[in-house]
Scaffold this active site. Structure first.
Site, PDB file in Angstrom:
ATOM      1  N   GLU A 135     120.495  97.360  38.374  1.00  0.00           N
ATOM      2  CA  GLU A 135     119.490  98.401  38.324  1.00  0.00           C
ATOM      3  C   GLU A 135     119.937  99.731  38.934  1.00  0.00           C
ATOM      4  O   GLU A 135     119.450 100.777  38.536  1.00  0.00           O
ATOM      5  CB  GLU A 135     118.207  97.932  39.026  1.00  0.00           C
ATOM      6  CG  GLU A 135     117.418  96.869  38.275  1.00  0.00           C
ATOM      7  CD  GLU A 135     116.901  97.364  36.934  1.00  0.00           C
ATOM      8  OE1 GLU A 135     116.429  98.517  36.863  1.00  0.00           O
ATOM      9  OE2 GLU A 135     116.987  96.600  35.957  1.00  0.00           O
TER      10      GLU A 135
ATOM     11  N   SER B 241      59.145  64.973  29.344  1.00  0.00           N
ATOM     12  CA  SER B 241      58.026  64.870  30.287  1.00  0.00           C
ATOM     13  C   SER B 241      58.296  65.551  31.621  1.00  0.00           C
ATOM     14  O   SER B 241      57.367  65.675  32.438  1.00  0.00           O
ATOM     15  CB  SER B 241      57.668  63.406  30.515  1.00  0.00           C
ATOM     16  OG  SER B 241      57.144  62.834  29.337  1.00  0.00           O
TER      17      SER B 241
END
Length: 795
Positions: free
Chosen positions: A75, A355
């Site tokens: 780099e 119910s």
């Protein structure tokens, strides 16, 4: 006269730009995304949320020398010599760019790349590059090369979502940075230029070729000998298995928190603002989930349900605060082979409650002035006239009931009673009350709402039943209590939404009825040895089964069914027909018993507080229970004082006879036992029962008597009644699928002894065995016991 070189021109340009810049302070890692942490109520970490920038910081001392050399070589080979800008490299790049008329090369140093990561944009104009270079010069005046490298390694992107070398080492190799080999370091260094092109998972050949380029560059610079480079080049790619998504604790809960916060304008005006706040803002989110309660819920589901059967959802709230304590939204959130695994059944699963919706009808009826002891016509079916035509209602299983009180209709979940109640109070009133109590799903004012024909979610039902527990006050569910920003400042706090849904006395009377449901009705399998109120629910065709119950400290709903919603829970899909009183009630009991194990008992309202009297009644005759009544016939009932029987059962207690009557034996054939015994006692006769198979006659029907009707007899004469049997409590009940302790308790209440055999179910599928549950019994259900009832229970 010599013309100035391109490097000299660049130096002058840099000097001019840098003169206008102030000294540069250390930018650290800049304004990059910070991880948000989600906490449980006890302060433990539930999840960590971040966007693409997931990083683990590494210090310079942790970086292997060969990793540093590999990155610098490929780099920025002159990193250790230049002052932050490599004029030779920049001049070369500028020349190429000017010649082509566009930006083709960069020439940035590691220092410049670091600044681009934390301070600047990715644009590549000449002005921006000059600014970048000038800032690099200023930065190197205040930081050492080692410090710059450390910051660079922690901000550079290595692909695969790995920002920083710490995450990259773990992502690609499953290692810490300091453990990287030469070959691994060269591969990471090669990724920086173009991580997507050289991704070793997707393009292993390209990654190996790029690694070779890095190794050769290290050899060229004298930082690695040729033999070591060849050895590293020959090393095969040994990658860590691809990482699964980050798994949160209690993912159904954390994903619901995430979903709600992403929709909350208090965290940002736009969806993008809210996303950035959650995934880049470094927030500290404090939630209501209680780990002990949550783990109790998960364990209860796993203990009751089979792996290849229906799924379950559990939602639990504290009715006093609205805090969501537990949330189970399915079987396994991370199951890769389940297309609905991440569908949250607890908050998104809209299902018919059956119910379990009746308590809202009850509350509306009580508010309209109807009492728990008001008698409602029952029977087997009823036809109700509505604006859309006749509404035909039948009791579950086609059962036929005598006229009964509202309380008894609730305890035994009698559909005909509730159809009549709905018709008396009206669907609009029931709908409005349910909404106020906490049902947020859209409801329509139709009569069938009474039987739960419209869809709700488990969290809504838990919240709405919590309204009864809180004596009429609903607090909307709260999942998050507060949020702090990265600096510890409180930026968000929950504001409870409180509604008075019904008068306190109405809620108390609903609770009084629902405690009876658990004590002696359809919810008996939810008993846990402490005050509990609740209601079962089963939808049409047995596709949904529910139990929703509460104590003063916790309200919780349990839903059982198939996520697809189209499978009936009847054999052979399930071992037995699943109703709300089976698996859902069992899950609720196991969950609540564990979740509340360290919570002192609270009180729930009972019907005694409404001026009723608790008495023991012999249910086979309807008289007051005496000392000689078989205990399996005796039930404690709460009745109005004027309705309490005044005669001790004469059938089992002869001293209950009174002197009265005409001296002629009355005709009681064809009556039910209670009515027959009452008539005989009123006329001064004793009675004794012989239970005989009555063929098709309803159980408890008198079909013969001796002396015969009309026979002259003195007061006190014994009349023997032949009654269609078997005698209540004289046959073994069905206990398959029940927890062992519940089955033993059931037998004990009938005066029968139990013998428990711990033995694994003879089923080749071990996953289908449920520990602690009865899988076989002898004698079979419906037969008289010939000794102890043997129960085979899974270990």
């Amino acid at each position: 006269m010599h013309r100035p070189t391109l490097a000299a021109i660049l130096a002058l340009g840099l000097f001019a730009v840098s003169c206008n810049l102030q000294p540069l302070e250390d930018p650290g890692i800049g304004d990059l995304g910070l991880t948000t942490v989600v906490y449980a109520a006890d302060g433990s970490v539930l999840a960590e949320w971040h966007a693409e920038e997931n990083r683990v910081l590494a210090s310079y001392d942790e970086l292997p020398r060969h990793l540093i050399d590999a990155v610098v070589a490929i780099e920025d080979e002159r990193f250790w010599q230049h002052p932050g800008v490599d004029l030779q490299g920049v001049a070369r790049a500028l020349a190429a760019n000017l010649e082509s008329g566009e930006v083709l090369q960069g020439g940035s140093t590691i220092t410049q790349q670091y600044l681009k990561n934390v301070l600047l944009t990715a644009e590549t104009t000449v002005d921006r590059k000059l600014t970048e270079a000038a800032l690099a010069l200023r930065l190197e005046e205040g930081l050492s090369k080692e410090e710059i490298l450390e910051r660079y390694f922690n901000t550079v992107y290595f692909g695969g979502g790995a920002y920083g070398v710490g995450v990259a080492a773990a992502h690609y190799f499953g290692k810490k940075v300091q453990d990287l080999t030469v070959a691994e370091s060269a591969l990471l260094a090669g990724l920086i230029r173009s991580p997507s092109v050289t991704d070793p998972y997707r393009a292993p050949e390209a990654a190996a070729e790029r690694r070779r380029v890095v190794l050769n560059k290290m050899v060229e610079l004298g930082w690695l000998d040729r033999a070591a480079a060849e050895e590293a080049d020959a090393e095969p790619l040994r990658l860590a298995p691809p990482r699964p998504p980050e798994h949160a604790r209690y993912p159904y809960f954390t994903e619901e928190v995430k979903r709600r916060l992403l929709d909350d304008p208090a965290l940002g005006a736009t969806p993008t603002d809210r996303y950035n706040a959650l995934f880049r803002g470094g927030l500290r989110i404090h939630t209501t989930i209680d780990p002990h309660t949550q783990e109790s819920a998960e364990a209860a589901v796993a203990a009751v349900l089979q792996e290849d059967g229906p799924s379950a959802a559990v939602a639990a709230v504290d009715p006093r605060t609205g805090y969501v304590l537990a949330l189970v939204g399915g079987r396994d959130f991370y199951a890769e082979d389940d297309p609905v695994a991440q569908y949250n059944l607890a908050t998104q699963g809209h299902r018919q409650p059956g119910s379990a919706f009746k308590p809202f009808v009850l509350a509306a009826a009580l508010e309209e002035g109807i009492g728990l002891n008001d008698v409602i016509p029952a029977g087997r079916t009823v036809s109700i006239a509505t604006s859309s035509g006749p509404w035909q209602v039948e009791n579950y299983g086609g059962a036929t009931f005598p006229d009964m009180s509202v309380l008894e209709g609730t305890v035994f979940s009698v559909n005909v009673v509730y159809a009549r109640l709905m018709d008396r109070v009206g669907p609009v009133r029931v709908m409005d009350l349910a909404r106020a109590a906490g049902i947020a799903s859209p409801l329509q004012p139709f009569h069938a709402l009474a039987l739960g024909a419209q869809e709700v979610t488990p969290l809504e039902l838990a919240s709405a039943f919590g309204t009864f527990a809180a004596e009429g006050i609903n607090i909307q569910p709260i999942l998050v209590t507060s949020i702090e920003n990265s600096e510890g400042v409180n930026v968000w706090e929950a504001v409870p939404v409180v509604t008075e849904a019904m008068p306190r006395e109405v809620a108390q009377r609903v609770t009084a009825a629902l405690t009876e449901v658990v004590q002696r009705g359809t919810g008996s399998q939810a008993r846990i040895g402490r005050p509990v109120a609740g209601k079962t629910g089963t939808s049409q065709e047995h596709r949904d089964a529910w139990f929703v119950g509460y104590t003063p400290e916790m309200a919780a709903s349990v839903w059982v069914g198939y996520p697809e919603g189209l499978i009936e829970m009847v054999p052979p899909a399930t071992p037995f027909t699943v109703t709300g009183g089976t698996w859902p009630a069992q899950i609720w009991a196991a969950f609540a018993a564990s979740a509340l194990d360290s919570t002192s008992y609270g009180r729930l309202a009972t019907v005694d507080e409404q001026g009723l009297v608790s008495v023991e009644v012999d249910l086979s005759t309807g008289f007051l229970a005496g000392p000689f009544c078989p205990r399996q016939h005796v039930q404690s009932l709460r009745l109005p004082a004027e309705s309490v029987p005044t005669v001790v059962c004469p059938i089992h207690n002869p001293q209950g006879v009174v002197e009265a009557g005409s001296g002629v034996v009355p005709d009681v054939i064809g009556r039910d036992l209670g009515s027959a015994a009452s008539t005989l006692v009123a006329d001064g006769f004793e009675a004794r029962v012989e239970w005989v198979d009555g063929g098709g006659l309803p159980q408890g029907t008198v079909f013969n008597q001796l002396p015969s009707p009309g026979f002259p007899a003195q007061v006190g004469t014994l009349v023997i009644l032949t009654v269609a049997g078997p005698e209540p409590g004289s046959v073994v009940p069905g206990l398959l699928g029940f927890p062992a302790d519940h089955a033993v308790s059931e037998l004990d209440g009938l005066g029968m002894s139990a013998q428990v055999v711990i033995e694994a179910e003879s089923d080749p599928d071990d996953a289908a065995r449920r520990p602690g549950v009865v899988w076989k019994q002898d004698p079979a259900p419906g037969t008289p016991p010939a000794g102890p009832v043997v129960l085979w229970v899974n270990p």
